[in-house]
Design an enzyme around this catalytic site. Structure first.
Site, short mmCIF file in Angstrom:
data_model
loop_
_atom_site.label_atom_id
_atom_site.label_comp_id
_atom_site.label_asym_id
_atom_site.label_seq_id
_atom_site.Cartn_x
_atom_site.Cartn_y
_atom_site.Cartn_z
N LYS A 47 0.84 -1.20 0.00
CA LYS A 47 0.00 0.00 0.00
C LYS A 47 0.88 1.25 0.00
O LYS A 47 0.61 2.22 -0.71
CB LYS A 47 -0.92 0.00 1.23
CG LYS A 47 -2.01 -1.05 1.15
CD LYS A 47 -2.74 -1.24 2.47
CE LYS A 47 -3.72 -2.42 2.38
NZ LYS A 47 -4.39 -2.72 3.65
N GLN A 90 -4.43 -1.02 9.97
CA GLN A 90 -4.38 -2.35 9.36
C GLN A 90 -4.95 -3.41 10.31
O GLN A 90 -4.57 -3.47 11.48
CB GLN A 90 -2.93 -2.69 8.98
CG GLN A 90 -2.75 -4.02 8.29
CD GLN A 90 -3.36 -4.07 6.89
OE1 GLN A 90 -3.29 -3.10 6.14
NE2 GLN A 90 -3.96 -5.19 6.54
N ASP A 113 -10.71 2.95 4.55
CA ASP A 113 -11.01 1.51 4.53
C ASP A 113 -12.52 1.26 4.55
O ASP A 113 -12.97 0.14 4.30
CB ASP A 113 -10.39 0.83 5.77
CG ASP A 113 -9.26 -0.12 5.39
OD1 ASP A 113 -9.13 -0.44 4.19
OD2 ASP A 113 -8.52 -0.54 6.30
#
Ligand code: NDP
Length: 277
Positions: A47, A90, A113
């Site tokens: 990412k 994450q 997200d």
């Protein structure tokens, strides 16, 4: 025919890069990693690399010592910082950290997200918000190959909050007929064999063999499993590709689309924040 996620992701990333060049400053994505989990580290690295490639500012905060109070303080600081446009914590989180409280702490406007309850509700209610990157990427990939979705029967195996459940809403918004299967589904094959589009997101290596697939169906394999040091999907690609009309490979299928969709979410976050300041 292969649904080439790597190629489509590259095209999408180039478009993001071109847009970034015309912006007064760079969108800034901050990724917080709370574990030493090797898979998470490699996702985060991918990412970061992609973010830098398109000209974003990218910051990784890797701290395995954060307790929940300090993590929530960190998120609050990032929320308040006008120089930060996207925040991604994450998953999975380190032990002892509560995923719901952590997701809820992120400013929904920076939640690239799409896991904040506000964004989950927005998807449910068909309002603007952030759609999780993997489901967004799957729809982008199908659209890139002009695969018809309206009125098709989409069967999704897997109902996680990250993949399966958001996909239900996205496909419904596109007027598909959607069936969701999971570990308690009996006679899975009776559903999959009527799928025009079959999406598999179970985390069970090669569990979907050719006999689960209707000839001519479109097969999207979300799974990432490591078997004997090799990455394989949830679909037995060799056999399935002889039956399906279109199929995603693993790797180079859904994975790269997740990355480009995260970048698109971050660019959207930047644009919305700039237009409100
Ligand atoms: P989860 O473990 O959260 O969910 C798995 C889902 O599959 C559950 O709904 C489970 O059912 C269902 N399931 C498990 N076994 C079976 C079975 N034998 N038959 C039918 N259904 C079953 O996984 P995720 O959704 O997070 O991820 C799924 C896969 O996708 C993983 O391999 C993951 O690594 C990969 N992934 C890939 C991404 C990418 O970018 N390519 C991004 C995110 C994930 P139940 O709910 O009943 O337990």
């Amino acid at each position: 025919m292969l649904l080439d996620g790597k190629a489509i992701s590259k095209t999408r990333q180039t478009a993001v890069k071109d847009t970034v060049q015309s912006l007064p400053d760079a969108p800034h994505l901050v990724v917080v990693l709370t574990t030493d989990n090797p898979a998470s580290q490699s996702y985060v690295k991918a990412k970061e690399k992609a973010a830098q490639h398109v000209g974003f500012k990218s910051t990784l905060i890797h701290d395995t010592t954060l307790d929940e109070t300090r993590l929530l303080q960190l998120i609050d600081t990032l929320n308040q910082d006008p120089g930060v446009h996207g925040i991604l914590v994450q998953l999975p989180l380190a032990k002892g950290l509560n995923v719901e409280r952590v997701m809820r702490a992120i400013d929904p406007a920076k939640d690239v997200d799409g896991f904040h309850p506000e964004n989950v509700a927005a998807l449910f209610q068909k309002r603007p918000g952030f759609v999780p990157a993997t489901p967004r990427g799957i729809l982008t990939l199908l659209d890139a190959y002009e695969i018809e979705i309206e009125s098709k029967h989409v069967v999704i195996i897997g109902r996680s909050q990250i993949v399966g459940t958001p996909l239900v809403h996205l496909f419904l918004h596109r007027n598909a007929t959607v069936t969701v299967c999971h570990s308690k589904t009996e006679d899975l094959k009776s559903y999959t064999l009527s799928a025009d589009i079959l999406v598999v997101a179970t985390g069970r290596a090669r569990m979907i063999t050719a006999d689960y697939i209707r000839p001519g169906a479109v097969v999207v394999d979300v799974g990432i499993n490591r078997v004997d040091g090799k990455l394989v999907g949830d679909v037995d690609f060799e056999a399935a590709s002889k039956v399906a009309s279109y199929i995603t490979p693993v790797p180079k299928g859904v994975g790269p689309m997740t990355i480009s969709s995260l970048l698109e979410n971050t660019l959207d976050a930047y644009t919305r924040q700039r237009s409100q300041s």
